[in-house]
Design a protein around this motif. Structure first.
Motif, PDB file in Angstrom:
ATOM      1  N   HIS A 266      44.469  35.243  40.627  1.00 59.27           N
ATOM      2  CA  HIS A 266      44.467  34.698  39.276  1.00 59.27           C
ATOM      3  C   HIS A 266      45.882  34.447  38.797  1.00 59.27           C
ATOM      4  CE1 HIS A 266      43.623  34.346  34.918  1.00 59.27           C
ATOM      5  NE2 HIS A 266      42.497  33.854  35.353  1.00 59.27           N
ATOM      6  N   TRP A 267      46.057  33.343  38.072  1.00 61.62           N
ATOM      7  CA  TRP A 267      47.394  32.927  37.664  1.00 61.62           C
ATOM      8  C   TRP A 267      47.936  33.703  36.475  1.00 61.62           C
ATOM      9  CZ3 TRP A 267      48.300  31.023  32.759  1.00 61.62           C
ATOM     10  CH2 TRP A 267      47.185  30.681  32.005  1.00 61.62           C
ATOM     11  N   LEU A 268      47.079  34.511  35.795  1.00 60.04           N
ATOM     12  CA  LEU A 268      47.531  35.214  34.596  1.00 60.04           C
ATOM     13  C   LEU A 268      47.477  36.727  34.729  1.00 60.04           C
ATOM     14  CD1 LEU A 268      48.511  35.024  31.675  1.00 60.04           C
ATOM     15  CD2 LEU A 268      46.117  34.883  30.957  1.00 60.04           C
ATOM     16  N   ASN A 269      46.397  37.251  35.300  1.00 64.38           N
ATOM     17  CA  ASN A 269      46.232  38.704  35.384  1.00 64.38           C
ATOM     18  C   ASN A 269      47.292  39.336  36.276  1.00 64.38           C
ATOM     19  OD1 ASN A 269      44.004  38.463  33.777  1.00 64.38           O
ATOM     20  ND2 ASN A 269      42.510  38.686  35.436  1.00 64.38           N
ATOM     21  N   GLY A 270      47.795  40.491  35.854  1.00 70.27           N
ATOM     22  CA  GLY A 270      48.794  41.194  36.651  1.00 70.27           C
ATOM     23  C   GLY A 270      48.199  41.974  37.794  1.00 70.27           C
ATOM     24  N   ILE A 271      46.918  42.389  37.668  1.00 65.53           N
ATOM     25  CA  ILE A 271      46.257  43.187  38.706  1.00 65.53           C
ATOM     26  C   ILE A 271      45.173  42.339  39.360  1.00 65.53           C
ATOM     27  CG2 ILE A 271      45.016  45.309  39.242  1.00 65.53           C
ATOM     28  CD1 ILE A 271      46.105  46.492  36.641  1.00 65.53           C
ATOM     29  N   ASP A 272      45.264  42.190  40.660  1.00 70.03           N
ATOM     30  CA  ASP A 272      44.227  41.497  41.424  1.00 70.03           C
ATOM     31  C   ASP A 272      43.423  42.555  42.162  1.00 70.03           C
ATOM     32  OD1 ASP A 272      42.704  39.528  42.579  1.00 70.03           O
ATOM     33  OD2 ASP A 272      44.156  39.043  44.144  1.00 70.03           O
ATOM     34  N   TYR A 273      42.096  42.476  42.056  1.00 64.79           N
ATOM     35  CA  TYR A 273      41.281  43.526  42.665  1.00 64.79           C
ATOM     36  C   TYR A 273      39.971  42.968  43.193  1.00 64.79           C
ATOM     37  CZ  TYR A 273      38.850  43.422  38.139  1.00 64.79           C
ATOM     38  OH  TYR A 273      38.173  43.027  37.009  1.00 64.79           O
ATOM     39  N   MET A 274      39.388  43.721  44.116  1.00 67.63           N
ATOM     40  CA  MET A 274      38.079  43.397  44.666  1.00 67.63           C
ATOM     41  C   MET A 274      37.010  43.997  43.771  1.00 67.63           C
ATOM     42  SD  MET A 274      38.588  44.158  48.724  1.00 67.63           S
ATOM     43  CE  MET A 274      39.542  43.104  49.795  1.00 67.63           C
ATOM     44  N   TYR A 285      34.183  51.883  51.165  1.00 62.02           N
ATOM     45  CA  TYR A 285      34.993  52.012  49.966  1.00 62.02           C
ATOM     46  C   TYR A 285      34.131  51.960  48.717  1.00 62.02           C
ATOM     47  CZ  TYR A 285      39.089  51.105  52.915  1.00 62.02           C
ATOM     48  OH  TYR A 285      40.057  51.174  53.875  1.00 62.02           O
ATOM     49  N   SER A 286      34.677  52.550  47.665  1.00 59.68           N
ATOM     50  CA  SER A 286      34.073  52.437  46.338  1.00 59.68           C
ATOM     51  C   SER A 286      34.864  51.409  45.539  1.00 59.68           C
ATOM     52  CB  SER A 286      34.103  53.795  45.620  1.00 59.68           C
ATOM     53  OG  SER A 286      33.341  54.745  46.328  1.00 59.68           O
ATOM     54  N   PHE A 287      34.178  50.561  44.824  1.00 59.74           N
ATOM     55  CA  PHE A 287      34.817  49.460  44.109  1.00 59.74           C
ATOM     56  C   PHE A 287      34.695  49.644  42.608  1.00 59.74           C
ATOM     57  CE2 PHE A 287      34.020  47.927  48.340  1.00 59.74           C
ATOM     58  CZ  PHE A 287      35.127  47.137  48.635  1.00 59.74           C
ATOM     59  N   PRO A 288      35.637  48.995  41.860  1.00 55.63           N
ATOM     60  CA  PRO A 288      36.653  48.024  42.260  1.00 55.63           C
ATOM     61  C   PRO A 288      37.853  48.670  42.941  1.00 55.63           C
ATOM     62  CG  PRO A 288      36.871  48.474  39.934  1.00 55.63           C
ATOM     63  CD  PRO A 288      35.643  49.217  40.394  1.00 55.63           C
ATOM     64  N   LEU A 289      38.597  47.848  43.729  1.00 54.70           N
ATOM     65  CA  LEU A 289      39.796  48.295  44.429  1.00 54.70           C
ATOM     66  C   LEU A 289      40.910  47.275  44.212  1.00 54.70           C
ATOM     67  CD1 LEU A 289      38.809  49.686  47.956  1.00 54.70           C
ATOM     68  CD2 LEU A 289      39.970  50.891  46.102  1.00 54.70           C
ATOM     69  N   ALA A 290      42.069  47.737  43.798  1.00 54.10           N
ATOM     70  CA  ALA A 290      43.200  46.843  43.593  1.00 54.10           C
ATOM     71  C   ALA A 290      43.803  46.448  44.936  1.00 54.10           C
ATOM     72  CB  ALA A 290      44.254  47.502  42.715  1.00 54.10           C
ATOM     73  N   VAL A 291      44.231  45.183  45.041  1.00 52.89           N
ATOM     74  CA  VAL A 291      44.862  44.709  46.269  1.00 52.89           C
ATOM     75  C   VAL A 291      46.284  44.214  46.023  1.00 52.89           C
ATOM     76  CG1 VAL A 291      42.701  44.137  47.434  1.00 52.89           C
ATOM     77  CG2 VAL A 291      43.804  42.433  45.960  1.00 52.89           C
ATOM     78  N   ALA A 292      46.612  43.836  44.771  1.00 52.37           N
ATOM     79  CA  ALA A 292      47.950  43.315  44.488  1.00 52.37           C
ATOM     80  C   ALA A 292      48.263  43.452  43.010  1.00 52.37           C
ATOM     81  CB  ALA A 292      48.065  41.851  44.911  1.00 52.37           C
ATOM     82  N   ILE A 293      49.548  43.640  42.699  1.00 56.58           N
ATOM     83  CA  ILE A 293      50.000  43.633  41.307  1.00 56.58           C
ATOM     84  C   ILE A 293      51.252  42.778  41.196  1.00 56.58           C
ATOM     85  CG2 ILE A 293      49.072  45.938  40.823  1.00 56.58           C
ATOM     86  CD1 ILE A 293      51.993  46.973  40.929  1.00 56.58           C
ATOM     87  N   VAL A 294      51.470  42.235  39.996  1.00 56.80           N
ATOM     88  CA  VAL A 294      52.674  41.464  39.710  1.00 56.80           C
ATOM     89  C   VAL A 294      53.486  42.235  38.683  1.00 56.80           C
ATOM     90  CG1 VAL A 294      53.624  39.314  38.818  1.00 56.80           C
ATOM     91  CG2 VAL A 294      51.551  39.275  40.214  1.00 56.80           C
ATOM     92  N   LEU A 295      54.702  42.560  39.025  1.00 56.55           N
ATOM     93  CA  LEU A 295      55.608  43.293  38.146  1.00 56.55           C
ATOM     94  C   LEU A 295      56.667  42.305  37.659  1.00 56.55           C
ATOM     95  CD1 LEU A 295      56.228  46.226  37.171  1.00 56.55           C
ATOM     96  CD2 LEU A 295      57.801  46.396  39.089  1.00 56.55           C
ATOM     97  N   ILE A 342      44.136  55.386  44.439  1.00 56.37           N
ATOM     98  CA  ILE A 342      44.699  56.722  44.652  1.00 56.37           C
ATOM     99  C   ILE A 342      43.730  57.557  45.467  1.00 56.37           C
ATOM    100  CG2 ILE A 342      45.517  58.825  43.522  1.00 56.37           C
ATOM    101  CD1 ILE A 342      46.184  57.130  41.074  1.00 56.37           C
ATOM    102  N   GLU A 343      42.489  57.554  45.038  1.00 54.43           N
ATOM    103  CA  GLU A 343      41.481  58.412  45.657  1.00 54.43           C
ATOM    104  C   GLU A 343      41.131  57.976  47.073  1.00 54.43           C
ATOM    105  OE1 GLU A 343      38.368  58.026  42.846  1.00 54.43           O
ATOM    106  OE2 GLU A 343      39.403  59.153  41.263  1.00 54.43           O
ATOM    107  N   GLN A 344      41.297  56.653  47.366  1.00 51.95           N
ATOM    108  CA  GLN A 344      40.892  56.157  48.687  1.00 51.95           C
ATOM    109  C   GLN A 344      42.080  55.730  49.548  1.00 51.95           C
ATOM    110  OE1 GLN A 344      37.099  53.734  48.411  1.00 51.95           O
ATOM    111  NE2 GLN A 344      37.624  53.777  46.240  1.00 51.95           N
ATOM    112  N   ALA A 345      43.311  56.024  49.057  1.00 50.00           N
ATOM    113  CA  ALA A 345      44.539  55.751  49.827  1.00 50.00           C
ATOM    114  C   ALA A 345      44.624  54.293  50.267  1.00 50.00           C
ATOM    115  CB  ALA A 345      44.624  56.689  51.033  1.00 50.00           C
ATOM    116  N   VAL A 346      44.348  53.394  49.351  1.00 47.82           N
ATOM    117  CA  VAL A 346      44.401  51.958  49.645  1.00 47.82           C
ATOM    118  C   VAL A 346      45.754  51.406  49.185  1.00 47.82           C
ATOM    119  CG1 VAL A 346      43.426  49.697  49.095  1.00 47.82           C
ATOM    120  CG2 VAL A 346      41.910  51.663  49.497  1.00 47.82           C
ATOM    121  N   PRO A 347      46.524  50.752  50.055  1.00 46.16           N
ATOM    122  CA  PRO A 347      47.829  50.203  49.662  1.00 46.16           C
ATOM    123  C   PRO A 347      47.674  48.959  48.787  1.00 46.16           C
ATOM    124  CG  PRO A 347      47.322  49.562  51.906  1.00 46.16           C
ATOM    125  CD  PRO A 347      46.214  50.490  51.479  1.00 46.16           C
ATOM    126  N   VAL A 348      48.703  48.681  48.011  1.00 53.32           N
ATOM    127  CA  VAL A 348      48.693  47.552  47.084  1.00 53.32           C
ATOM    128  C   VAL A 348      49.923  46.684  47.343  1.00 53.32           C
ATOM    129  CG1 VAL A 348      48.784  46.881  44.649  1.00 53.32           C
ATOM    130  CG2 VAL A 348      47.456  48.888  45.329  1.00 53.32           C
TER     131      VAL A 348
END
Length: 717
Positions: A266-274, A285-295, A342-348
């Motif tokens: 998404h072109w606006l949201n800072g957090i992209d997640y499944m 996995y349990s969802f939702p799960l973050a995959v990327a953030i924009v800082l 955090i709980e599922q040790a998923v990298p972002v």
């Protein structure tokens, strides 16, 4: 379609690509001269000289390829007579087109994927905004992601493009759409301006509201919306971890580019997640799960310590106002997705945004690698509202943090002559260009400067070559505006090939671009004179360890921007047949390209050829007696003579006609094929067909390529 031409360069001590001046050639090594046409190579050192039974006129590589094709065609016809099978006809066609050149195929991604007609598909003015970012289901791969044929110098094979190449092609397609929508926006603004002036004069009614309101003014968002509609987005499915083809340090020039390649949805949201729709694909996995953030400094409570980041969750911010927090955040959507990491040790994936005047959105976004979310908590923020804080720590073992590197690279650009390291010449142009071009050498000991040529910023015409008379120009006054009445725009398919943005940018590569000339009524500021304004970027000639001299820019160069024209002495190719070691010949074979001779890639067919350039007579070009023209930059030339070859170039060659309309004598201009960051070497594909260069003994000569590209063909010819 591409403008096929080629530069003859030398190979000394295994060095390729960049010309080496005659004074620098070691006498103990033979110099191999090579090219698509007029191919000629020195005999390998140590071979005994064998007297030739009879002197033969040098035959060009292009003619040799045609003769070979004709021989194969004759054999095929004989087989047809014997076997009487229809399949032989298709084999003959393959023989004629089996040699593909990749030199200028890079800007033609759009033609491969959607063709030009796709641009005419209506696009909604309002860009849909999915705040959750998890509603879309996985889509099928688009045509651009599937296998394509084409192996230079051999029969067509199924070749799967690398992930790196797919990313590059997708971004170039995005830039093409972006420039198309820039042009639409420029037309809309001009129309609104005219309507407003008319309204003031009449004072009877106001300009129509629909022309100026409720329309998106973000061409980048329109471009990515177009790609979504046409199913041309790369990596439709979100994924955990790195995205193939996008390495640490990759720079995006807008959020929309990230959407186009499937890096951030998404072109606006800072957090992209499944979202929950991915639970079937990732059952563990349990969802939702973050995959990327924009800082990017949008949240007042963010804290960036490079390797360690305190990231503020989403929600409750006044995004359209002062960017301050105006309400409490809630543990849902992206916030919940980061907590689950955090709980599922998923990298972002972490992307940092920086202020950047060169970017069309005002920011440059750099991918800085994978981080793990190690902690979260809620607290009162600076504005007094509850916010969620997430601590992220960079995973060890990755490439060095690139944000600091990017800033350091930018910092290397000298601000004065005194700061230039390895300076061997303050200005190779001798003051001819508006912007000095220095030369640096940190390789040779002692360092030497590029010598053996005279700089010239414009084409010189050889004795015996007569330029056509100036073409009839358009009747526009001041600047060309209306493509329906401008005669030059009509030659370009009833439109202008350039947009005004960034001083003029070519929307897409074409067979030929018709610019306004000396007989046109418009002035030098006309957008249809973009390539005639000379060099506007700060360029540098620098010495490389393996490739001789090379060229880079100190400035950011946007896609479609003209970089320089290839200048030298305009002469007939046949007049250089006797020259054995001219390594700077650039042949103008636009007509052969337009005809697709040699299986060359085709470009946009919007432009029309005048009657005297009709392709009906192009078959006559097959005869060696027909004059062919080239640009000889050996003794006289400009910065373009130092630009190296690359199998993945960032420039492309465009045929341009301005003062006259004889395509056999077209100007050769190098344009940016993509957004080029500062200090990246400038390159284009020389366009050699593999196995097209022959030695004096008639045997094929092969030469390795040292361009270092991911998709390097390993051989220059």
């Amino acid at each position: 379609m591409v403008v096929k031409s080629r530069v003859l360069h030398s190979a000394v001590n295994g060095e390729l690509h960049s010309p080496v001046t005659p004074e620098e050639k070691p006498k103990s090594h033979k110099v191999a001269t090579h090219g698509r046409k007029n191919a000629k190579a020195a005999k390998p050192e140590g071979d005994a000289e064998e007297p030739s039974p009879s002197p033969q006129r040098r035959t060009s590589a292009r003619i040799q390829l045609k003769q070979l094709a004709e021989k194969k065609e004759l054999l095929a016809r004989q087989r047809v007579e014997v076997l009487d099978e229809p399949e032989s006809a298709s084999k003959r066609k393959k023989t004629n087109g089996q040699v593909k050149s990749k030199r200028n195929t890079t800007p033609s991604v759009a033609e491969e994927v959607v063709e030009d007609k796709a641009v005419a598909v209506p696009v909604s003015n309002d860009v849909a905004e999915s705040k959750d970012g998890d509603a879309s289901e996985p889509l099928e791969l688009c045509a651009s992601e599937k296998s394509r044929t084409g192996d230079e110098g051999g029969p067509a094979n199924i070749v799967e493009k690398s992930d790196h190449a797919k990313v590059k092609e997708t971004l170039r397609l995005f830039n093409k759409y972006y420039l198309h929508f820039v042009q639409e926006e420029e037309k809309r603004c001009k129309k609104a301006e005219v309507a407003q002036k008319a309204s003031k004069r009449s004072k009877s009614e106001e300009a129509p509201a629909e022309d100026t309101k409720h329309k998106s003014k973000r061409p980048d968002l329109k471009a990515v919306s177009k790609m979504l509609e046409a199913n041309e987005i790369l990596n439709h499915e979100k994924r955990i971890g790195n995205v193939p083809g996008i390495n640490i340090g990759h720079r995006f020039y807008s959020r929309a580019e990230m959407v186009a390649v499937g890096f951030h949805s998404h072109w606006l949201n800072g957090i992209d997640y499944m979202g929950l729709s991915y639970s079937k694909m990732y059952s563990n996995y349990s969802f939702p799960l973050a995959v990327a953030i924009v800082l990017s400094g949008m949240y007042e409570d963010d804290l960036d310590n490079a390797e360690d980041v305190i990231y503020t969750g989403q929600g409750g911010q006044n995004l359209t106002g002062n960017k301050r927090q105006i309400r409490d955040q809630v543990m849902e959507r992206g916030n919940l997705a980061l907590k689950n990491c955090i709980e599922q040790a998923v990298p972002v994936r972490v992307v940092r945004g920086h202020e950047c005047a060169s970017s069309y959105c005002g920011k440059l976004y750099t991918y800085d690698g994978l981080y793990k979310v190690i902690q979260y908590w809620a607290e009162k923020g600076i504005s007094g509202f509850t916010v969620f804080k997430f601590r992220l720590r960079r995973i060890e073992g990755q490439s060095l943090l690139t944000t600091n590197q990017v800033q350091f690279v930018y910092g290397r650009v000298p601000k004065s002559v005194a700061e230039i390291r390895g300076l061997v010449c303050e200005d190779i142009t001798g003051g001819q260009e508006d912007i000095p071009i220095p030369a640096t050498n940190l390789v040779d000991d002692p360092p030497v400067a590029p010598i053996g040529f005279t700089y010239c910023k414009s084409i010189k015409v050889a004795h015996g070559v007569k330029l056509p008379s100036n073409a009839n120009g358009c009747d526009c006054i001041g600047s060309c505006i209306d493509s329906r009445t401008c005669s030059c725009a009509k030659l370009n398919g009833l439109d202008f090939p350039y947009v005004h943005r960034d001083g003029g940018r070519l929307i897409e590569a074409k067979d030929v671009v018709y610019e306004c000339g000396p007989n046109c009524g418009c002035g030098p500021g006309c957008v249809n004179r973009t390539s005639q304004r000379g060099i506007k970027y700060r360029l540098e000639v620098f010495r490389t360890p393996k490739k001789g001299w090379a060229v880079r820019s100190w400035d950011f160069i946007p896609s479609g921007a003209p970089v320089c024209e290839y200048t030298g002495i305009l002469t007939r190719t046949e007049d250089l047949d006797h020259v054995s070691e001219n390594n700077y010949i650039f042949e103008i074979d636009c007509l052969q390209t337009i005809s697709g001779i040699g299986g060359r890639e085709r470009r946009s067919r919007d432009a029309s050829l005048p009657a005297n350039n009709s392709s009906d007579g192009i078959d006559d070009q097959r005869s060696e007696s027909v004059p062919e023209f080239c640009i000889d930059a050996c003794s006289t030339g400009n910065i373009a003579r130092f630009i190296n070859h690359s199998c993945e170039p960032n420039l492309f060659v465009q045929c341009v006609l301005s003062s006259h309309h004889d395509i056999k004598l077209a100007r050769v201009v190098l344009f940016a094929a993509e957004n080029i960051p500062p200090l990246q070497e400038l390159t284009y594909d020389y366009g050699y067909a593999l196995d097209s260069v022959y030695g004096p003994d008639g045997k094929i000569i092969q030469m390795p390529c040292f361009c270092g590209a991911t998709e390097c063909r390993k051989r220059l010819f």
